[in-house]
Design an enzyme around this catalytic site. Sequence first.
Site, mmCIF file in Angstrom:
data_model
loop_
_atom_site.group_PDB
_atom_site.id
_atom_site.type_symbol
_atom_site.label_atom_id
_atom_site.label_comp_id
_atom_site.label_asym_id
_atom_site.label_seq_id
_atom_site.Cartn_x
_atom_site.Cartn_y
_atom_site.Cartn_z
ATOM 1 N N GLY A 63 0.863 -1.352 0.000
ATOM 2 C CA GLY A 63 0.026 0.170 -0.158
ATOM 3 C C GLY A 63 0.727 1.351 0.123
ATOM 4 O O GLY A 63 0.288 2.454 -0.224
ATOM 5 N N GLU A 100 4.676 -5.817 1.931
ATOM 6 C CA GLU A 100 4.372 -6.610 0.724
ATOM 7 C C GLU A 100 3.889 -5.412 -0.478
ATOM 8 O O GLU A 100 2.996 -5.378 -0.745
ATOM 9 C CB GLU A 100 3.102 -7.419 0.699
ATOM 10 C CG GLU A 100 2.980 -8.449 -0.047
ATOM 11 C CD GLU A 100 1.603 -9.198 0.253
ATOM 12 O OE1 GLU A 100 0.562 -8.957 -0.128
ATOM 13 O OE2 GLU A 100 1.918 -10.355 0.865
ATOM 14 N N GLY A 141 3.956 -3.316 -3.788
ATOM 15 C CA GLY A 141 3.981 -3.072 -5.330
ATOM 16 C C GLY A 141 4.548 -2.015 -5.785
ATOM 17 O O GLY A 141 5.338 -1.831 -6.387
ATOM 18 N N ARG A 142 3.653 -1.125 -5.933
ATOM 19 C CA ARG A 142 3.676 0.292 -6.350
ATOM 20 C C ARG A 142 4.709 0.877 -5.970
ATOM 21 O O ARG A 142 5.676 1.515 -6.959
ATOM 22 C CB ARG A 142 2.402 1.214 -5.712
ATOM 23 C CG ARG A 142 2.349 2.767 -6.563
ATOM 24 C CD ARG A 142 1.497 3.250 -5.803
ATOM 25 N NE ARG A 142 0.029 2.638 -5.544
ATOM 26 C CZ ARG A 142 -0.886 2.595 -6.598
ATOM 27 N NH1 ARG A 142 -0.665 3.013 -7.661
ATOM 28 N NH2 ARG A 142 -2.057 1.782 -6.208
ATOM 29 N N ARG A 194 -5.308 3.337 -15.590
ATOM 30 C CA ARG A 194 -5.384 4.113 -14.322
ATOM 31 C C ARG A 194 -6.118 5.120 -14.312
ATOM 32 O O ARG A 194 -7.112 5.473 -13.625
ATOM 33 C CB ARG A 194 -4.162 4.228 -13.616
ATOM 34 C CG ARG A 194 -3.370 2.864 -13.373
ATOM 35 C CD ARG A 194 -2.086 3.253 -12.259
ATOM 36 N NE ARG A 194 -2.684 3.380 -10.977
ATOM 37 C CZ ARG A 194 -2.629 4.764 -10.529
ATOM 38 N NH1 ARG A 194 -1.933 5.653 -11.070
ATOM 39 N NH2 ARG A 194 -3.044 5.025 -9.141
ATOM 40 N N TYR A 203 -9.701 4.994 -12.330
ATOM 41 C CA TYR A 203 -9.553 5.334 -10.730
ATOM 42 C C TYR A 203 -9.473 6.924 -10.789
ATOM 43 O O TYR A 203 -9.182 7.542 -9.639
ATOM 44 C CB TYR A 203 -8.157 5.070 -10.125
ATOM 45 C CG TYR A 203 -8.016 3.530 -10.365
ATOM 46 C CD1 TYR A 203 -6.640 2.938 -10.791
ATOM 47 C CD2 TYR A 203 -8.960 2.469 -9.698
ATOM 48 C CE1 TYR A 203 -6.478 1.574 -10.767
ATOM 49 C CE2 TYR A 203 -8.329 1.419 -9.700
ATOM 50 C CZ TYR A 203 -7.444 0.864 -10.006
ATOM 51 O OH TYR A 203 -7.092 -0.502 -10.114
ATOM 52 N N CYS A 250 -12.133 4.122 -28.835
ATOM 53 C CA CYS A 250 -13.514 4.568 -29.237
ATOM 54 C C CYS A 250 -14.252 4.945 -28.001
ATOM 55 O O CYS A 250 -15.417 4.470 -27.913
ATOM 56 C CB CYS A 250 -13.940 3.862 -30.213
ATOM 57 S SG CYS A 250 -14.458 2.344 -29.273
ATOM 58 N N GLU A 251 -13.764 5.616 -26.923
ATOM 59 C CA GLU A 251 -14.832 5.788 -25.828
ATOM 60 C C GLU A 251 -14.291 7.219 -25.393
ATOM 61 O O GLU A 251 -13.136 7.711 -25.320
ATOM 62 C CB GLU A 251 -14.458 4.854 -24.744
ATOM 63 C CG GLU A 251 -14.982 3.456 -25.111
ATOM 64 C CD GLU A 251 -15.187 2.640 -24.064
ATOM 65 O OE1 GLU A 251 -15.239 1.269 -24.005
ATOM 66 O OE2 GLU A 251 -15.473 2.941 -22.705
HETATM 67 C C1 LIG Z 1 -2.458 -9.070 -1.343
HETATM 68 C C2 LIG Z 1 -1.791 -7.710 -2.053
HETATM 69 N N1 LIG Z 1 -0.802 -7.546 -1.382
HETATM 70 C C3 LIG Z 1 0.048 -6.403 -1.855
HETATM 71 C C4 LIG Z 1 -0.453 -5.597 -2.756
HETATM 72 C C5 LIG Z 1 0.618 -4.324 -3.194
HETATM 73 O O1 LIG Z 1 -0.092 -3.326 -3.199
HETATM 74 P P1 LIG Z 1 0.489 -1.779 -3.366
HETATM 75 O O2 LIG Z 1 0.991 -1.977 -4.878
HETATM 76 O O3 LIG Z 1 -0.369 -0.597 -3.072
HETATM 77 O O4 LIG Z 1 1.785 -1.928 -2.597
HETATM 78 C C6 LIG Z 1 -1.857 -5.487 -3.377
HETATM 79 C C7 LIG Z 1 -2.441 -4.908 -4.149
HETATM 80 O O5 LIG Z 1 -3.331 -4.761 -4.753
HETATM 81 C C8 LIG Z 1 -2.509 -6.835 -2.746
HETATM 82 O O6 LIG Z 1 -3.841 -6.968 -3.369
#
Ligand SMILES: Cc1ncc(COP(=O)(O)O)c(C=O)c1O
Length: 423
Positions: free
Chosen positions: A236, A279, A281-282, A318, A322, A352-353
């Site tokens: 997150g 954990e 990602g972003r 995105r 969002y 086309c939107e």
């Molecule tokens: C289970 C889980 N872990 C980790 C993440 C990574 O989240 P972020 O990219 O916001 O750090 C997500 C994103 O949807 C997720 O669903």
Amino acid sequence: MPSVRSSYTDSLRFYGRHTPLELAETWGTPLYVYNEDILRERCRDLMQLSSHTGYGVNYSVKANANPALLKIVREEGLVVDAMSPGELHLDAMAGFPPEKILYISNNNSAEELRNAIDRALLVSVDSLSQLAAFGRLNAGGRVMVRFNPGIGAGHHAKVITAGKETKFGVTPDRLDEVFALLDAYRLTLAGINQHIGSLFMTPGGYLDAAAVLLDLAGRLPDDALKKLEIIDFGGGFGIPYHKYDGEARLDLADLGARLHALIAGWSAKTGYAGRFLIEPGRYVAAECGILLGRVHAVKNNGDKRYVGTDLGFNTLVRPAMYDSFHDVEIYRAGGVNAEQKPMRQTVVGNICESGDILAKDRLLPVMREGDVLGVLDAGAYGFVMASNYNQRCLPAEVLIRADGAAQLIRRRETLDDLTRCFP
Ligand SMILES: Cc1ncc(COP(=O)(O)O)c(C=O)c1O
């Protein structure tokens, strides 16, 4: 030589030995460009959050799963997750061994659970129903359970994944039922995890949720706590998308110090010797990626100026999905026309939107046909969410290596790729 609007990437030497115009010329557009140094930097930012022995970073590959980038993530000492057979396949392709992959499943079929079990992965399930399904497939095995701490955080309702309004996780009040199922299938609770949502810029909610998960772990019977190997607090971690407005970054030093104190204090109190994972990602992938596109048409509709590009929401969804903001840079061989004042323009794609809008009413230097645009912070939830809508081929991906050279890490799709599945 500075272009029309490029001070941010110029300051980072983002494109290494190349210019975005050359990259667009060589590999065409739309084109995802990643920077190795920035990717490594973001990995290190998070690896250094805590010096606690059990602390580690579990990169959430759903943000960007290109194997060339995953290899770099592996070299930086992170482990990875997967939540589908496809993500698993790419993790393995990037050289991650089973013990460095956490399978964070969501409503998986028995076949998919079986696939993860057969690969000797530690599987996380996020409902009592999935725990029973797992037990039927792997009695006597090890399992993780995803909990919903009741606290959600995120930039959009669609990405808040804890609290009352979400499909994810088991609520702590059902812990007894979890243990009943663990007993019924002689399963070992090897880990607990959660993920409260995506993109927070202040750490309060995340740390509160982490405390809820530790409290839950503290309620486990002693023998269960002794067997617990992993406590995963989820991802997150946000990044500032408003680069040209100087948006402040998430205060990692503060978050790290508070998270470290939390886990160090709790493990000292409980004697827990397992791992603590975050954990993200972003935070790992977003800022190392830029999406290049080209302006093909400009038009006025009443007092609205539209800039038509090849960057439809099939390439970066995105903004359409969002209402997300991505800063835009403008590259042009002749550089800026200093006399011309910036004006409000709406950057749109070729889908086309009417919802195919990349940047709405943005005050920017006047764009022209032939300009190359750089959409910043597109490294996460960019290529992985791209589609073949309107039967448009998926873009290519290029990596700017540490030595400044550009390396193709995914070729552009061709029409043959579009038809390969037809009998
Ligand atoms: C289970 C889980 N872990 C980790 C993440 C990574 O989240 P972020 O990219 O916001 O750090 C997500 C994103 O949807 C997720 O669903």
